[in-house]
Design an enzyme around this catalytic site. Structure first.
Site, short mmCIF file in Angstrom:
data_model
loop_
_atom_site.label_atom_id
_atom_site.label_comp_id
_atom_site.label_asym_id
_atom_site.label_seq_id
_atom_site.Cartn_x
_atom_site.Cartn_y
_atom_site.Cartn_z
CB CYS A 67 72.77 24.41 69.65
SG CYS A 67 72.49 26.19 69.53
N1 LIG Z 1 72.19 29.83 72.69
C1 LIG Z 1 72.95 29.47 71.65
O1 LIG Z 1 74.11 29.09 71.81
C2 LIG Z 1 72.43 29.57 70.23
C3 LIG Z 1 73.34 29.67 69.19
C4 LIG Z 1 72.86 29.78 67.89
C5 LIG Z 1 71.49 29.72 67.66
N2 LIG Z 1 70.62 29.59 68.71
C6 LIG Z 1 69.20 29.58 68.42
O2 LIG Z 1 68.73 30.91 68.67
C7 LIG Z 1 67.38 30.87 69.15
C8 LIG Z 1 67.29 31.60 70.46
O3 LIG Z 1 68.04 30.90 71.43
P1 LIG Z 1 68.53 31.55 72.78
O4 LIG Z 1 69.56 30.63 73.31
O5 LIG Z 1 68.88 32.97 72.60
O6 LIG Z 1 67.19 31.48 73.65
P2 LIG Z 1 67.00 32.06 75.13
O7 LIG Z 1 66.15 31.10 75.85
O8 LIG Z 1 68.30 32.46 75.73
O9 LIG Z 1 66.23 33.44 74.93
C9 LIG Z 1 65.04 33.57 74.33
C10 LIG Z 1 64.32 34.82 74.82
O10 LIG Z 1 63.12 34.88 74.07
C11 LIG Z 1 62.10 35.36 74.93
N3 LIG Z 1 60.81 35.04 74.34
C12 LIG Z 1 60.11 33.89 74.36
N4 LIG Z 1 58.96 34.02 73.67
C13 LIG Z 1 58.94 35.29 73.19
C14 LIG Z 1 58.04 36.02 72.39
N5 LIG Z 1 56.92 35.49 71.95
N6 LIG Z 1 58.35 37.29 72.12
C15 LIG Z 1 59.48 37.85 72.58
N7 LIG Z 1 60.39 37.20 73.31
C16 LIG Z 1 60.12 35.94 73.62
C17 LIG Z 1 62.39 34.71 76.25
O11 LIG Z 1 61.78 35.41 77.32
C18 LIG Z 1 63.93 34.76 76.30
O12 LIG Z 1 64.39 35.93 76.96
C19 LIG Z 1 67.01 29.39 69.22
O13 LIG Z 1 66.38 29.01 68.04
C20 LIG Z 1 68.36 28.70 69.32
O14 LIG Z 1 68.31 27.38 68.83
C21 LIG Z 1 71.06 29.54 70.00
#
Ligand SMILES: NC(=O)c1ccc[n+]([C@@H]2O[C@H](COP(=O)([O-])OP(=O)(O)OC[C@H]3O[C@@H](n4cnc5c(N)ncnc54)[C@H](O)[C@@H]3O)[C@@H](O)[C@H]2O)c1
Length: 453
Positions: free
Chosen positions: A296
């Protein structure tokens, strides 16, 4: 009633809102109203997607958890995932229920009434947004989209992205957004590892391609969230998330500068911050530290800076804040050298134990963790580095080098202990008065002999 061909959902919505009689006649297009096997599909079962899927499941939804990673699906099935205790309980119940399905098969997505996209949106090594994952996931979702669905984008991204990656490609598939299919954006606000606010308690912001799209998303989100705030459009909701995290980045950069100022003036920065925080309005405390991590704060402001560059516009305050944040790991290493030199040693040949590898307390998340850069630089300077973090019991690889984890930190005989991240369960009782401690968390007040970053 007159019947006309409407190929634009916005036009359809305007007519609907105006109360004019209208009908949509669509050729060669699947018709809405079909039955779906799942209430909601989550695309990307990561730090955000998994707790989101669990919240929907608890609310009574039939959930499809979709991820392209077989390892991730396997880890979820084995319950070997980094979750809050309450979410671990939810996962155990979900895995035992027949309303919880995990899949790697993209065609399953067309069997879900709502599809929520929450895949990563990182930056590359040059701090340029890496939209490849989101673009690929969006292509897949659009390819599998069927009439009657809601597609809800929740990955953090630039203003206009949902329109470009979902709305326009749907239209090319002759699915009319706003008429055949709903499209909306709602930024995620999950805070992994922090249990102060449950996912149900945190209000959600949502904007739709049309107001009818938005209301479809509101209905979905309200199935587990108490408060949903409506915006006038998807771009406002996209920009809202960038403001939230840019606000944090700028304030963290300022807290770091205050820490440096207090050091020069020989003042206790944490006491200054705590004192300012007694003001009940106009102030929110931020804590200095060795840098920022996760997906983030180190990434999201770059989505804004990148987008504005295309408009020949710079945002100097935000750019300076990001530069300040990005320099913290190097500053931390320089401070390590300074503290060691005060004990008559140098980094070359010294034993440095890094306590807490994750980028923040109580998560096993190494993404963009400043500890990785710090360790890399310490090794480059000739230090012998190990770490102590119960989330990573044995070893981690940093820039191709294997770094050993210490189960018994006292036995490492460190010349310098760097407190990088303090997990609630971390035992620091082995640190005694003879241990040289650099506290980059600014929070280990009980170690009265510590030196602050
Ligand atoms: N982690 C945080 O604290 C947080 C908080 C708020 C918002 N976000 C936002 O949320 C979004 C996701 O972040 P995250 O931390 O959960 O990511 P992450 O890396 O933990 O998880 C993402 C998942 O998506 C999967 N993935 C990748 N490509 C894919 C596809 N084409 N189809 C299906 N699955 C796929 C990956 O294998 C992984 O398991 C980002 O945009 C991030 O900026 C994250």
């Amino acid at each position: 009633m007159t019947t006309q061909l409407i190929t634009d959902g916005l036009q359809a919505q305007k007519q609907l809102d105006s109360g004019e009689p209208w009908a949509v006649k669509v050729r060669n297009r699947p018709q809405p109203g079909r039955d779906f096997d799942y209430d909601v599909a989550i695309v990307g079962m990561g730090y955000v997607g998994l707790p989101t899927a669990l919240a929907h499941h608890v609310s009574g939804a039939k959930v499809l958890g979709f991820d392209i990673s077989g390892k991730r699906i396997g880890d979820i099935k084995a319950r070997e995932v980094d979750l809050l205790p309450t979410d671990h309980q939810r996962l155990a119940s979900a895995l035992a229920s027949d309303s919880w399905t995990l899949s790697q098969e993209s065609t399953d997505l067309s069997r879900a009434a709502a599809v929520i996209v929450c895949v990563p949106t990182p930056v590359d090594g040059h701090h340029v947004p890496d939209l490849s994952i989101l673009a690929s996931a969006s292509r897949m979702v659009v390819q599998q989209a069927v009439a009657g669905q809601l597609i809800l984008m929740t990955s953090t991204t630039y203003a206009g992205c949902t329109r470009e990656m979902i709305v326009e490609p749907l239209r090319k598939r002759s699915l009319v957004p706003g008429a055949d299919i709903s499209v909306a954006f709602s930024p995620e606000r999950i805070n992994p590892g922090v249990s102060d606010f449950s996912i149900e308690d945190v209000p959600r912001v949502v904007g739709g391609y049309t107001s009818r799209c938005r209301e479809a998303a509101v209905k979905l989100l309200a199935s587990y969230t108490g408060t949903v705030h409506r915006t006038s459009g998807m771009e406002v909701a996209e920009m809202t998330k960038l403001l939230e995290n840019t606000f944090r980045a700028v304030n963290i950069a300022m807290a770091n500068e205050f820490a440096q100022a207090c050091q020069v003036l020989d003042l206790p920065v944490q006491e200054v911050i705590d004192s300012a925080a007694t003001k009940p309005f106009g102030f929110m405390p931020f804590t200095p530290g060795p840098g920022v991590g996760g997906h983030c704060i180190p990434c999201d402001p770059h989505y804004l800076l990148w987008q504005l560059r295309a408009h020949n516009m710079s945002l100097p305050v935000i750019a300076a804040a990001m530069e300040g944040i990005e320099q913290r790991p190097a500053q931390t290493v320089a401070r390590c050298a300074q503290v060691l030199s005060n004990t008559g040693k140098g980094l070359l040949g010294s034993r440095v134990l890094v306590v807490g590898l994750a980028y923040k307390p109580d998560v096993a998340d190494l993404r963009e963790s400043p500890a990785l850069q710090i360790i890399d630089k310490l090794i480059a300077a000739g230090a012998d580095v190990a770490f102590y973090d119960h989330h990573f019991p044995e070893s981690v690889t940093v820039n191709g080098k294997q770094i050993i984890g210490c189960a018994k930190p006292a036995e490492f005989n460190a010349d310098l202990v760097l407190l990088h991240t303090r997990h609630a369960a971390a035992d620091l009782s082995w640190i005694n008065k003879e241990t040289t401690v650099l506290d980059a968390t600014y929070r280990a007040e009980e170690l009265t002999h510590r030196v602050l970053l």
